[in-house]
Design an enzyme around this catalytic site. Structure first.
Site, PDB file in Angstrom:
ATOM      1  N   LYS A   1       3.874  -7.352  -4.148  1.00 22.40           N
ATOM      2  CA  LYS A   1       3.715  -5.904  -4.028  1.00 22.40           C
ATOM      3  C   LYS A   1       3.832  -5.245  -5.399  1.00 22.40           C
ATOM      4  O   LYS A   1       4.709  -5.594  -6.191  1.00 22.40           O
ATOM      5  CB  LYS A   1       4.792  -5.367  -3.084  1.00 22.40           C
ATOM      6  CG  LYS A   1       4.686  -3.891  -2.737  1.00 22.40           C
ATOM      7  CD  LYS A   1       5.818  -3.497  -1.797  1.00 22.40           C
ATOM      8  CE  LYS A   1       5.771  -2.033  -1.416  1.00 22.40           C
ATOM      9  NZ  LYS A   1       6.907  -1.662  -0.531  1.00 22.40           N
TER      10      LYS A   1
ATOM     11  N   SER B   1       5.440   0.488   3.550  1.00 24.02           N
ATOM     12  CA  SER B   1       4.625   0.632   2.367  1.00 24.02           C
ATOM     13  C   SER B   1       4.062  -0.700   1.864  1.00 24.02           C
ATOM     14  O   SER B   1       3.210  -0.707   0.971  1.00 24.02           O
ATOM     15  CB  SER B   1       5.466   1.272   1.254  1.00 24.02           C
ATOM     16  OG  SER B   1       6.584   0.464   0.907  1.00 24.02           O
TER      17      SER B   1
ATOM     18  N   SER C   1       9.713  -0.945   5.313  1.00 26.25           N
ATOM     19  CA  SER C   1       8.439  -1.284   4.678  1.00 26.25           C
ATOM     20  C   SER C   1       8.101  -2.757   4.603  1.00 26.25           C
ATOM     21  O   SER C   1       7.000  -3.110   4.189  1.00 26.25           O
ATOM     22  CB  SER C   1       8.388  -0.671   3.273  1.00 26.25           C
ATOM     23  OG  SER C   1       8.347   0.724   3.344  1.00 26.25           O
TER      24      SER C   1
END
Length: 468
Positions: free
Chosen positions: A79, A153, A177
């Site tokens: 990420k 996210s 997330s």
């Protein structure tokens, strides 16, 4: 090697170690999958062509009898809130432009164990929203249905794993997330105990709320990654107590007979789960009962943590925004969050102290009587993509609030929680349940999740988009 797209991380590492395939072959396949699928998914922020050279070097090391570790040769995704040397740490927006000079601690540990980073994955700006969309980079889509969001996210990571591009991607969880994309993308995601995984070089991730961790298609894969990345560094504000066993070992043993509390109540006093989600939770309760566990349906008395969560979230976003190079490039929605965060800043100390007191009391009460809490991860299956980009900051907050309303409380308290696949709805969208345990209960949650995985397998189902 049959079906490398959907082979597990554990299997890939074993096949490389045994000489049945090479790191270069696996990395080539992952990069080819990105080229074939990411035009539609928009899951990747950066793709690292130099991963091929790194894979060849790892193959040479293995041939010379110098394996690096448990992940030798396997391709992974990261990420983009994590520093990867040579890439801009974008946090989902355009605020930074200078590449990172060194890997963050989690990336460093993955590479030390032999993993190859093939790219970084999309996120909403600073991870604020549970939808992976940004003005800078557009909409990331769910491989099960391109009209749907993969959540956020860590939505780019969830989409990449669900689509069979990589067997593991690193996400981050400050309000759900890791678990939200796991739920909407039909993969496994465990939020670990606060302090279990390093945030270095940052002191923390969203202050007391956040942690890093993997999304994978199997429980054992996540367990293996946590065995590699767990442990604090000098810079870390939080440090979890050492676990008594490896999580990979925990994934291979029976959990024993557990007292399970089943609840559909919303901890944040928000949306009730829809009929499909409620049915998935109750079906999982029935399955657990058939496996010998004692399952009781009742609703615990949750403390009201809505304000405390928003204060801590705002403080975390404010910290990250203050560190970017080009604050003038931040999205209007982010600016709205920052204005609210500045107004709430004096409450920051109160939010952390009151949350800690409430958490100590609540966790002692619930987990004094039960071993595990079974509840929804999200109130619905994957929602339509694209709504965030049409929304103002306040409208976005209204869209986001219910999505994370079953997950964010566990970030406030800091204890472990896992999203476990639980079938599909009539439209073919993944459903999930959430397993929550007391402090430092990752071995228990991993063992129980693996038992559910064996009784109700999910990894054999694949999105039509991603079929080989």
């Amino acid at each position: 090697m049959p079906e490398p797209s959907f082979s597990s991380l554990v299997e890939q590492a074993r096949r490389v170690a045994d000489g049945e395939t090479t790191s270069r072959a696996l990395v080539d396949h992952a990069l080819a999958r990105i080229a074939a699928l990411d035009v539609e998914l928009n899951a990747f922020a950066h793709v690292r062509d130099q991963a091929r050279e790194e894979a060849e070097a790892l193959d040479a090391e293995l041939a010379a009898g110098r394996p690096r570790g448990a992940l030798h040769g396997v391709p992974v995704a990261i990420k983009e809130e994590n520093d990867v040397a040579g890439l801009v740490t974008g946090f989902g927006g355009r605020g930074n432009s200078t590449p990172a000079s060194a890997d963050g601690e989690v990336v460093r540990r993955l590479r030390a164990a032999g993993a190859v980073v093939v790219g970084t994955t999309r996120m909403p700006e600073f991870g604020i929203w549970p939808f992976t969309e940004s003005d800078a980079h557009g909409i990331t889509r769910n491989p099960w249905d391109l009209s749907r969001s993969p959540a956020g996210s860590s939505g780019g990571t969830g989409a990449a794993v669900a689509a069979g591009i990589v067997a593991m991607g690193i996400g981050g969880d400050g309000g759900g997330s890791i678990r939200l994309p796991a739920s909407w993308c039909g993969v496994f995601g465990l939020k670990p105990q606060r302090g279990r995984v390093s945030s270095a070089p940052a002191r923390d991730l969203w202050r007391a709320l956040g942690t890093r961790g993997p999304l994978t298609r199997t429980v054992a894969d996540s367990a293996l990654v946590y065995d590699v990345i767990s442990g604090a560094a000098d810079a870390d504000r939080y440090r979890a107590a050492p676990l008594p066993e490896s999580l990979l070992a925990a994934s291979a043993r029976e959990p024993g007979r557990l007292r399970v509390l089943l609840s559909l109540a919303n901890p944040m006093r928000d949306a009730e789960p829809d009929a499909d989600t409620a049915a998935a939770v109750r079906a999982t309760g029935e399955l657990l009962a058939s496996l010998g566990h004692e399952v009781t349906e009742a609703d615990p008395r949750y403390p009201d943590l809505r304000i405390a969560f928003q204060v801590q979230l705002g403080g975390g976003v404010r910290d990250e925004a203050a560190a970017v190079e080009h604050r003038d490039r931040l999205e209007p929605r982010t600016r709205t969050v920052l204005r609210i965060a500045r107004a709430l800043a004096p409450l920051g100390g109160w939010a952390e102290r009151s949350s800690a007191r409430a958490g100590d009391e609540f966790l002692a009460r619930v987990f004094g009587a039960y071993d595990v809490l079974l509840m929804p991860t999200t109130p619905t299956a994957a929602q339509p993509a694209g709504r965030l980009l049409a929304a103002s900051g306040l409208e976005a907050a209204e869209l986001a609030r219910p999505v994370a309303s079953f997950t964010s409380i566990w970030n406030v308290f800091g204890n472990p929680a896992a999203s476990v696949p639980a079938g599909f709805d009539a439209a073919g969208l993944p459903l999930a349940v959430q397993l929550v345990g007391p402090a430092d209960s990752e071995p228990l949650l991993v063992s129980l999740s693996a038992q559910l995985e064996a009784a109700r397998p999910w990894a054999d189902r694949r999105p039509a988009l991603a079929a080989d």
